[in-house]
Design a protein around this motif. Structure first.
Motif, PDB file in Angstrom:
ATOM      1  N   ALA A 222       0.857  -1.188   0.000  1.00 60.81           N
ATOM      2  CA  ALA A 222       0.000   0.000   0.000  1.00 60.81           C
ATOM      3  C   ALA A 222       0.894   1.239   0.000  1.00 60.81           C
ATOM      4  N   ARG A 223       0.283   2.386  -0.171  1.00 54.09           N
ATOM      5  CA  ARG A 223       1.021   3.647  -0.076  1.00 54.09           C
ATOM      6  C   ARG A 223       1.403   3.894   1.378  1.00 54.09           C
ATOM      7  N   THR A 224       2.581   4.454   1.573  1.00 53.78           N
ATOM      8  CA  THR A 224       3.057   4.696   2.937  1.00 53.78           C
ATOM      9  C   THR A 224       2.154   5.666   3.688  1.00 53.78           C
ATOM     10  N   ASP A 225       1.648   6.685   3.013  1.00 56.94           N
ATOM     11  CA  ASP A 225       0.777   7.640   3.707  1.00 56.94           C
ATOM     12  C   ASP A 225      -0.567   7.001   4.059  1.00 56.94           C
ATOM     13  N   TRP A 226      -1.047   6.105   3.192  1.00 53.07           N
ATOM     14  CA  TRP A 226      -2.296   5.406   3.504  1.00 53.07           C
ATOM     15  C   TRP A 226      -2.094   4.454   4.681  1.00 53.07           C
TER      16      TRP A 226
END
Length: 313
Positions: A222-226
């Motif tokens: 997944a995206r790190t910010d998500w």
């Protein structure tokens, strides 16, 4: 028109500046994408067996044809969690895309291979050097399907630098082999099983064993910010993947898991080997893909597999 690369699509999507919304397990749907192969089947099993629901997750499982489509969807925010091979994720990381792995997927084991290098039954190709100058079909360019073939050929007396690689979906490969549009193809189950059952192809080798006897093929990412914004959901998802891996690895459940996989892929699984799933992200099982990608200049340099893993294990 030539299909854009994993990195090209993902980078374009990431550039849109998507800001991930927080996902509440009670009020929102977690969107998950995988490929229609055994390696990424945990999500299918967890959905059908209601493992997601028991963990308090409402999940929409989507099937995409190519890893780069999943990368673009995760980068752009239309998919929260995707499944991909380690090489593609390593390339994304090196290019600065904000992806991290959160859970393990399919594990290669030399005794339980589910990926086969096929040629037409009447093909004159019998050894690695026969592939010099030939065309090989893979499910993604410069990912582990291509790199494992290159490594196997080079380790066994051939010269992979003379070969041409083309991208195809798994269902397209058997007809292409029979029609001599390609000389060989690396296929994964269940499509490989179907192709072999038709009797028009044969197994040349198992290229994955060139990387080692056991290593991690793919992972959920997944995206790190998500990930940071949805820590509780991520932990629940990781827990479900571990539960699903234990269930799927039990031979007593193979008939049921085959039926579920056939339901989602619409491809007969048959009695072929079933892939094993890892229960955690072990850097030692990830490193072989990174090192191989660096050897063939898909990565500029090798780096520690730990750099790809999010702190949710």
């Amino acid at each position: 028109m030539r299909r854009a690369s994993f990195i090209g699509i993902a980078a374009a999507s990431a550039a849109t500046g998507f800001v991930p919304a927080h996902v509440s397990a009670q009020t929102a749907t977690l969107k998950v994408a995988t490929l229609p192969i055994d390696q990424g089947a945990q999500a299918y099993f967890a959905q059908d067996l209601k493992f997601f629901a028991r963990a308090g997750l409402t999940v929409d499982v989507q099937t995409l044809k190519y890893g780069q489509e999943i990368a673009a969807a995760v980068a752009g925010g239309s998919i929260n969690i995707g499944q991909s091979n380690i090489t593609s994720l390593a390339v994304a990381y090196e290019r600065g895309l904000p992806f991290k792995m959160i859970a393990a997927a399919g594990l290669f084991n030399v005794k339980k291979s589910t990926s086969y290098f096929l040629v037409a039954k009447n093909s004159p190709i019998t050894v690695a050097k026969d592939l010099n100058g030939k065309t090989v079909a893979c499910n993604g360019l410069k990912n582990i399907t291509q790199l494992s073939v290159q490594l196997w050929v080079d380790k066994n007396g051939g010269d992979s630098s003379t070969m041409k690689f083309v991208e195809m979906t798994f269902p397209e490969m058997e007809p292409a082999l029979v029609a001599n549009r390609v000389d060989a193809a690396l296929m994964a189950t269940p499509d490989a099983t179907t192709a072999l059952d038709l009797g028009r192809t044969r197994v040349l080798s198992i290229p994955f064993d060139a990387l080692g006897h056991e290593w991690l093929i793919g992972a959920w990412f997944a995206r790190t910010d998500w990930i940071s914004a949805n820590a509780d959901v991520v932990k629940k998802f990781v827990g479900v993947m571990r539960e699903t891996a234990a269930w799927a690895n039990n031979p007593k459940n193979h008939a049921q898991s085959a039926a579920i996989l056939e339901k989602y892929t619409q491809v007969r699984v048959g009695s072929a080997n079933r892939i094993a799933f890892a229960d955690k992200l072990d850097p030692a099982q990830i490193q072989p893909q990174i090192d191989t990608a660096a050897r063939y200049k898909v990565l500029k340099t090798a780096f520690s597999a730990s750099d790809l893993i999010a702190a949710v294990q």
